[in-house]
Scaffold this motif. Structure first.
Motif, PDB file in Angstrom:
ATOM      1  N   MET A 185       6.640  -6.995  -6.107  1.00  0.00           N
ATOM      2  CA  MET A 185       5.731  -7.485  -5.065  1.00  0.00           C
ATOM      3  C   MET A 185       4.116  -7.418  -5.561  1.00  0.00           C
ATOM      4  SD  MET A 185       7.651  -8.675  -2.142  1.00  0.00           S
ATOM      5  CE  MET A 185       6.682  -8.219  -0.887  1.00  0.00           C
ATOM      6  N   ARG A 186       3.818  -6.340  -5.764  1.00  0.00           N
ATOM      7  CA  ARG A 186       2.461  -5.989  -6.271  1.00  0.00           C
ATOM      8  C   ARG A 186       2.065  -7.095  -7.393  1.00  0.00           C
ATOM      9  NH1 ARG A 186       3.832  -0.443  -6.265  1.00  0.00           N
ATOM     10  NH2 ARG A 186       3.459   0.335  -4.146  1.00  0.00           N
ATOM     11  N   ASP A 187       2.749  -7.284  -8.453  1.00  0.00           N
ATOM     12  CA  ASP A 187       2.737  -8.090  -9.623  1.00  0.00           C
ATOM     13  C   ASP A 187       2.591  -9.662  -9.050  1.00  0.00           C
ATOM     14  OD1 ASP A 187       2.621  -5.873 -11.227  1.00  0.00           O
ATOM     15  OD2 ASP A 187       4.618  -6.181 -11.883  1.00  0.00           O
ATOM     16  N   GLY A 188       3.341  -9.678  -8.068  1.00  0.00           N
ATOM     17  CA  GLY A 188       3.447 -11.392  -7.437  1.00  0.00           C
ATOM     18  C   GLY A 188       2.124 -11.407  -6.744  1.00  0.00           C
ATOM     19  N   LYS A 189       1.585 -10.274  -6.042  1.00  0.00           N
ATOM     20  CA  LYS A 189       0.313 -10.797  -5.133  1.00  0.00           C
ATOM     21  C   LYS A 189      -0.928 -10.962  -6.238  1.00  0.00           C
ATOM     22  CE  LYS A 189      -2.457  -8.736  -2.037  1.00  0.00           C
ATOM     23  NZ  LYS A 189      -3.506  -7.875  -2.190  1.00  0.00           N
ATOM     24  N   TYR A 190      -0.908 -10.176  -7.093  1.00  0.00           N
ATOM     25  CA  TYR A 190      -1.912 -10.303  -8.283  1.00  0.00           C
ATOM     26  C   TYR A 190      -1.939 -11.524  -8.873  1.00  0.00           C
ATOM     27  CZ  TYR A 190      -4.641  -9.190 -12.396  1.00  0.00           C
ATOM     28  OH  TYR A 190      -5.444  -9.325 -13.320  1.00  0.00           O
ATOM     29  N   THR A 225       0.718  -1.161   0.064  1.00  0.00           N
ATOM     30  CA  THR A 225       0.046  -0.057  -0.055  1.00  0.00           C
ATOM     31  C   THR A 225       0.958   1.320  -0.141  1.00  0.00           C
ATOM     32  OG1 THR A 225      -0.201  -0.200   2.416  1.00  0.00           O
ATOM     33  CG2 THR A 225      -2.056  -1.235   1.155  1.00  0.00           C
ATOM     34  N   THR A 226       2.062   1.257   0.027  1.00  0.00           N
ATOM     35  CA  THR A 226       2.937   2.421   0.026  1.00  0.00           C
ATOM     36  C   THR A 226       2.944   3.169  -1.319  1.00  0.00           C
ATOM     37  OG1 THR A 226       5.258   3.120   0.620  1.00  0.00           O
ATOM     38  CG2 THR A 226       4.975   1.035  -0.667  1.00  0.00           C
ATOM     39  N   THR A 227       3.044   4.276  -1.188  1.00  0.00           N
ATOM     40  CA  THR A 227       3.131   5.132  -2.573  1.00  0.00           C
ATOM     41  C   THR A 227       4.491   5.225  -3.141  1.00  0.00           C
ATOM     42  OG1 THR A 227       3.471   7.275  -1.249  1.00  0.00           O
ATOM     43  CG2 THR A 227       1.272   6.463  -1.635  1.00  0.00           C
ATOM     44  N   THR A 228       5.546   4.592  -2.258  1.00  0.00           N
ATOM     45  CA  THR A 228       6.970   4.714  -3.076  1.00  0.00           C
ATOM     46  C   THR A 228       6.804   3.663  -4.034  1.00  0.00           C
ATOM     47  OG1 THR A 228       7.574   5.190  -0.796  1.00  0.00           O
ATOM     48  CG2 THR A 228       9.265   4.143  -2.443  1.00  0.00           C
ATOM     49  N   GLU A 229       7.580   4.203  -5.437  1.00  0.00           N
ATOM     50  CA  GLU A 229       7.405   3.269  -6.512  1.00  0.00           C
ATOM     51  C   GLU A 229       8.877   2.776  -6.767  1.00  0.00           C
ATOM     52  OE1 GLU A 229       5.335   2.006  -8.696  1.00  0.00           O
ATOM     53  OE2 GLU A 229       3.840   2.648  -7.219  1.00  0.00           O
TER      54      GLU A 229
END
Length: 55
Positions: free
Chosen positions: A17-22, A6-10
């Protein structure tokens, strides 16, 4: 994990991590769907066998 997602840091690590979760969530949905289809097919097959025995 949620804090990382949920962090806004890119950066590439967090995007990964986001792609892996998806991807993980999509695979879970697909596995559940396939499992449910197999159950329905088995029930349908069993129903057809029962009808054959009744005739």
């Amino acid at each position: 994990m949620d804090c990382f997602l949920t962090t806004t840091t890119e950066n590439e690590y967090l995007k990964g991590m986001r792609d892996g979760k998806y991807t993980y969530e999509q695979e879970l949905k697909q596995n559940r769907t396939q499992g449910r289809l197999q159950q329905l097919n088995q029930q349908h097959s069993q129903g057809n066998r029962d009808q054959d025995h009744e005739q």
